[in-house]
Design an enzyme around this catalytic site. Structure first.
Site, short mmCIF file in Angstrom:
data_model
loop_
_atom_site.label_atom_id
_atom_site.label_comp_id
_atom_site.label_asym_id
_atom_site.label_seq_id
_atom_site.Cartn_x
_atom_site.Cartn_y
_atom_site.Cartn_z
N SER A 83 6.86 1.39 -5.08
CA SER A 83 5.76 1.48 -6.03
C SER A 83 4.47 1.78 -5.28
O SER A 83 4.25 1.25 -4.18
CB SER A 83 5.60 0.16 -6.80
OG SER A 83 4.41 0.16 -7.57
N TYR A 111 4.30 -9.18 -6.26
CA TYR A 111 4.97 -7.89 -6.44
C TYR A 111 4.52 -6.87 -5.40
O TYR A 111 5.34 -6.24 -4.73
CB TYR A 111 4.69 -7.37 -7.85
CG TYR A 111 5.29 -6.01 -8.13
CD1 TYR A 111 6.65 -5.88 -8.42
CD2 TYR A 111 4.52 -4.86 -8.11
CE1 TYR A 111 7.21 -4.64 -8.68
CE2 TYR A 111 5.07 -3.62 -8.37
CZ TYR A 111 6.42 -3.51 -8.66
OH TYR A 111 6.97 -2.27 -8.91
#
Length: 261
Positions: A83, A111
């Protein structure tokens, strides 16, 4: 075959079962991940922060234990769905579990840190794999996609958010393009080999538009990446020389269960 990334023992059992089949492995795509938006800090039964375990530690362990099978395959590609959120993070190799109190935990911090750790680990694996192994290590960015990552978010927030951002959101099929490109494009092995020869400090990173891109400046810090590599091996219960042992096809011992060649 059952594989629970919240259990490192499950990862070892899965790799043992796959290895027992004696089949080659052509492409490994580590796609499963979590982003528990707005949720409090949680830990797996192994004692690790859940984002770090599911997004980084378990896929790292799986990728290493499946290297012998990848060696039997052709093409040989190991792909991590990453990501661009890793651009906003840093990793403290001594506090990958967010327990020291030096950094305040949030789901976004958990995350993004797990995704940066994944890139750093991949960079070192890419560098340490001998060129004759012909195993390509690739990270990919899927783009902003509407998937079931929303399951932890209150429904009214997702409904409003998706209405606002629907013009720029991919559906799941569109978001899979970069991973499929990395898995199938015939030029990928040449690109990965060139990056190794050029002494570029990172593995291949493919954007959501299926083009090469650079990971963050932080991800390209060799000193921190090496520490993340060492800490990751310790956390998943592997020895510092595990890569060489696995590539030689010898028996490897893991704290979460013996793994045979």
């Amino acid at each position: 075959m059952e594989l629970n990334l919240l259990s490192l023992e499950s990862v070892v059992r899965f790799s043992e079962r796959w290895d027992s089949l004696g089949k080659p492995l052509n492409v490994l795509i580590n796609n499963a991940g979590i982003f528990s938006m707005g949720e409090p800090q949680k830990f797996s039964n192994d004692g690790y922060e859940t984002h770090m375990q599911v997004n980084h530690l378990a896929p790292a362990l799986l990728s290493l234990l499946l290297l012998p099978s990848l060696k039997r395959g052709a093409p040989r590609r190991s792909i991590n769905v990453n990501s661009v959120i890793h651009f906003v993070s840093t990793v403290d190799p001594n506090d990958m579990n967010f327990v020291s109190g030096k950094r305040e935990f949030s789901s976004l911090a958990g995350y993004s840190t797990s995704k940066l750790a994944q890139v750093m680990f991949s960079n070192v694996l890419h560098k340490r794999l001998p060129s004759e192994s012909e195993i390509s290590i690739i990270c990919v960015g899927p783009g902003c996609a509407r998937t079931n990552i929303e399951r932890d978010v209150p429904k009214f927030i997702t409904e409003v958010g998706y209405r606002l951002f629907s013009p720029v959101l991919f559906n799941a099929e569109e978001a899979s393009r970069s991973a499929l490109f990395a898995a199938t494009d015939p030029e990928i092995p040449k690109y990965c080999a060139q990056l190794r020869c050029d002494e570029w400090p990172a593995c291949a990173y493919i954007s959501s538009s299926c083009c090469p891109m650079n990971p963050s400046n932080e991800a390209r810090r060799l000193d921190v990446s090496s520490l993340v590599w060492e800490k990751t091996l310790d956390m998943v219960g592997l020895s510092a020389d595990c890569l060489e042992i696995l590539l030689e096809g010898k028996e490897i011992q893991c704290r979460y269960g013996a793994h045979l060649k």
